[in-house]
Design a protein around this motif. Sequence first.
Motif, PDB file in Angstrom:
ATOM      1  N   GLU A 304       2.822  40.446  19.310  1.00 19.38           N
ATOM      2  CA  GLU A 304       3.663  40.626  18.125  1.00 19.38           C
ATOM      3  C   GLU A 304       5.014  39.954  18.336  1.00 19.38           C
ATOM      4  OE1 GLU A 304       2.871  44.528  15.669  1.00 19.38           O
ATOM      5  OE2 GLU A 304       3.273  45.031  17.774  1.00 19.38           O
ATOM      6  N   GLU A 306       9.204  39.705  16.907  1.00 16.64           N
ATOM      7  CA  GLU A 306      10.216  40.661  16.451  1.00 16.64           C
ATOM      8  C   GLU A 306      10.237  40.802  14.936  1.00 16.64           C
ATOM      9  OE1 GLU A 306      13.954  39.525  18.065  1.00 16.64           O
ATOM     10  OE2 GLU A 306      13.394  39.975  20.148  1.00 16.64           O
ATOM     11  N   ASP A 307       9.825  39.759  14.221  1.00 17.34           N
ATOM     12  CA  ASP A 307       9.832  39.819  12.752  1.00 17.34           C
ATOM     13  C   ASP A 307       8.479  40.247  12.186  1.00 17.34           C
ATOM     14  OD1 ASP A 307       8.508  37.562  13.518  1.00 17.34           O
ATOM     15  OD2 ASP A 307       9.633  36.175  12.266  1.00 17.34           O
ATOM     16  N   GLU A 308       7.691  40.951  12.999  1.00 16.08           N
ATOM     17  CA  GLU A 308       6.404  41.536  12.585  1.00 16.08           C
ATOM     18  C   GLU A 308       5.351  40.483  12.241  1.00 16.08           C
ATOM     19  OE1 GLU A 308       7.231  44.348   9.463  1.00 16.08           O
ATOM     20  OE2 GLU A 308       7.731  45.923  10.911  1.00 16.08           O
ATOM     21  N   ASN A 309       5.508  39.299  12.800  1.00 14.44           N
ATOM     22  CA  ASN A 309       4.437  38.311  12.733  1.00 14.44           C
ATOM     23  C   ASN A 309       3.727  38.302  14.089  1.00 14.44           C
ATOM     24  OD1 ASN A 309       4.904  37.449  10.041  1.00 14.44           O
ATOM     25  ND2 ASN A 309       6.649  36.214  10.732  1.00 14.44           N
ATOM     26  N   TYR A 310       2.970  37.240  14.369  1.00 19.21           N
ATOM     27  CA  TYR A 310       2.199  37.216  15.613  1.00 19.21           C
ATOM     28  C   TYR A 310       2.372  35.880  16.331  1.00 19.21           C
ATOM     29  CZ  TYR A 310       0.009  41.335  13.628  1.00 19.21           C
ATOM     30  OH  TYR A 310      -0.200  42.579  13.091  1.00 19.21           O
ATOM     31  N   ARG A 487      -4.615  46.542  12.244  1.00 15.16           N
ATOM     32  CA  ARG A 487      -3.281  45.951  12.347  1.00 15.16           C
ATOM     33  C   ARG A 487      -2.953  45.155  11.085  1.00 15.16           C
ATOM     34  NH1 ARG A 487       0.057  45.628  16.762  1.00 15.16           N
ATOM     35  NH2 ARG A 487      -0.784  46.530  18.683  1.00 15.16           N
ATOM     36  N   LYS A 488      -1.760  45.382  10.576  1.00 16.12           N
ATOM     37  CA  LYS A 488      -1.307  44.700   9.366  1.00 16.12           C
ATOM     38  C   LYS A 488      -1.328  43.185   9.579  1.00 16.12           C
ATOM     39  CE  LYS A 488       3.073  44.544   8.504  1.00 16.12           C
ATOM     40  NZ  LYS A 488       4.475  44.886   8.155  1.00 16.12           N
TER      41      LYS A 488
END
Length: 525
Positions: A304, A306-310, A487-488
């Motif tokens: 993951e 920090e900006d909720e991407n991958y 997972r989103k």
Amino acid sequence: MIDKSLIDAITSYSTNMSHAVAFVLGAGEHEKRAELIDFLKQVASATDKIVFDESKSDDSLPSPISFSVQSLADDNARDTGIIFSGIPGGHEFTSLILAILQAGGHTLKLDEGIQSIIKRIGQPLNFQTYISLSCHNCPEVVQALNQFALLNDNISNEMIDGGLFQEQVDANNIQGVPAVFLNGKPFANGKIDTAKLIEKLQDQYPDLLSAPSEDSAGLEQQDVTIIGAGPAGVAAAIYTARKGLKVTMVADRIGGQVKDTQDIENLISVPLTTGSHLSNDFEKHLSEYEITTKQHVTVKEISETEDENYRIHLNTGEAFTTRSIILATGAKWRKLGVPGEEENIGQGVAYCPHCDGPFFKGKDVSVIGGGNSGIEAALDLAGIVKHVTVFEFADSLKADQVLINKAKSKDNIDIITSAATQEIKATDGKVSAIVYQDRVTGETNTLDLSAVFVQIGLVPNTEFVKGFIDVNRFGEIEIDERCRTDRKGIFACGDVTTVPFKQINIAMGEGSKAALSAFEYLVMQ
């Protein structure tokens, strides 16, 4: 004689060469030497960019029926490290043509990250690849290692036709192809793609893998990253690309397991095709869209940001970020897990009847598994070997009735149901018998034979995501009706998921559904 259409094809392909190449023949006498010379003359006749002088020979080459491919850039002969021992006809004719084109300056078909790894190798790597001209998996290995040789002067690869070098085959106890030796020692055996070759090299030479760094793959942040390029992955890539998204596909090879399938008769609207042909069609369709394809590469880890991407971490040491992921990694052959299986892979234990069946001509073999793949394997083998015994764990076969009827009509196929494989025995390093238990009577029996072909289904390729997303007890990724995982922003489709009935048609539909779900997720962010 080489078919005129093939000569014409060489003439056409040679327009992509920036400089000439030369064939250099090994020294000495051999009963097949004249045939090889005639073969090379015909190939060279197709274009003035191929030079062959039969009066010149190189006594450093392995045999009188070996020849090397030299690059003649700037009129200077350079050894490419590519050697063919034997006459590369059959499936290996393509390997020869690609070697000619690539030694002549045509672009290599390797991902830039892989090329960087190969160029960093500083020690001598001398590969020997034993093949059968009837093996449809062998060319992929030969072609990959030939490209490695072109990239690095420390690397060489010799294709060896096992049918012409039986003494070497016997001395090395080879009973399956492709069989790859590195610096004189066994390196890889059986069906193996470029990505797995890289991983095996990295296991032996850990310094080849540098630490991942942000955006080191040269990609800006992607909207969707599809991992896998079987029917599900290809469908997902095309559907997301059509939505105008930034799409990257990461895959060891286009087609996945489909590429190893022979006849396909249940693809709706297509009465008959082959896995190879369908995989080529996949690649053509993908090329119609702006899809970044990183082929022959595997994903080592997903993390993951920090900006909720991958972030996708590749086995090349590269990394890049993505807003969403579609997992379409498919499955691999399931193993029996009995004593004698792992130890005898390539020595009589095999998973590809098309590749390894010819090694057991006139011998007794067995097939483990009574599903479609098992019965199809038995039918294929029946035309080569002396006798085939099919073992099925359940009390009845699971294959389609039309296949069962064909198998039962063969005099040299026996079928044993309610049979639990206990052990595979070997004598002098080669499979010699199988031990099985009758599940009805409890009696243990031993059947003498020379090979065991395992066809008991597939295992989902989820090792790299276990612990990161939810999988069931079979290792399948848990998804909902919209292909969403727990997972989103991560979706999954095809044989790697809990969706029942692992079929090409179903995988394509699931890939399309996953793509639409990913698009819906992205527009709602």
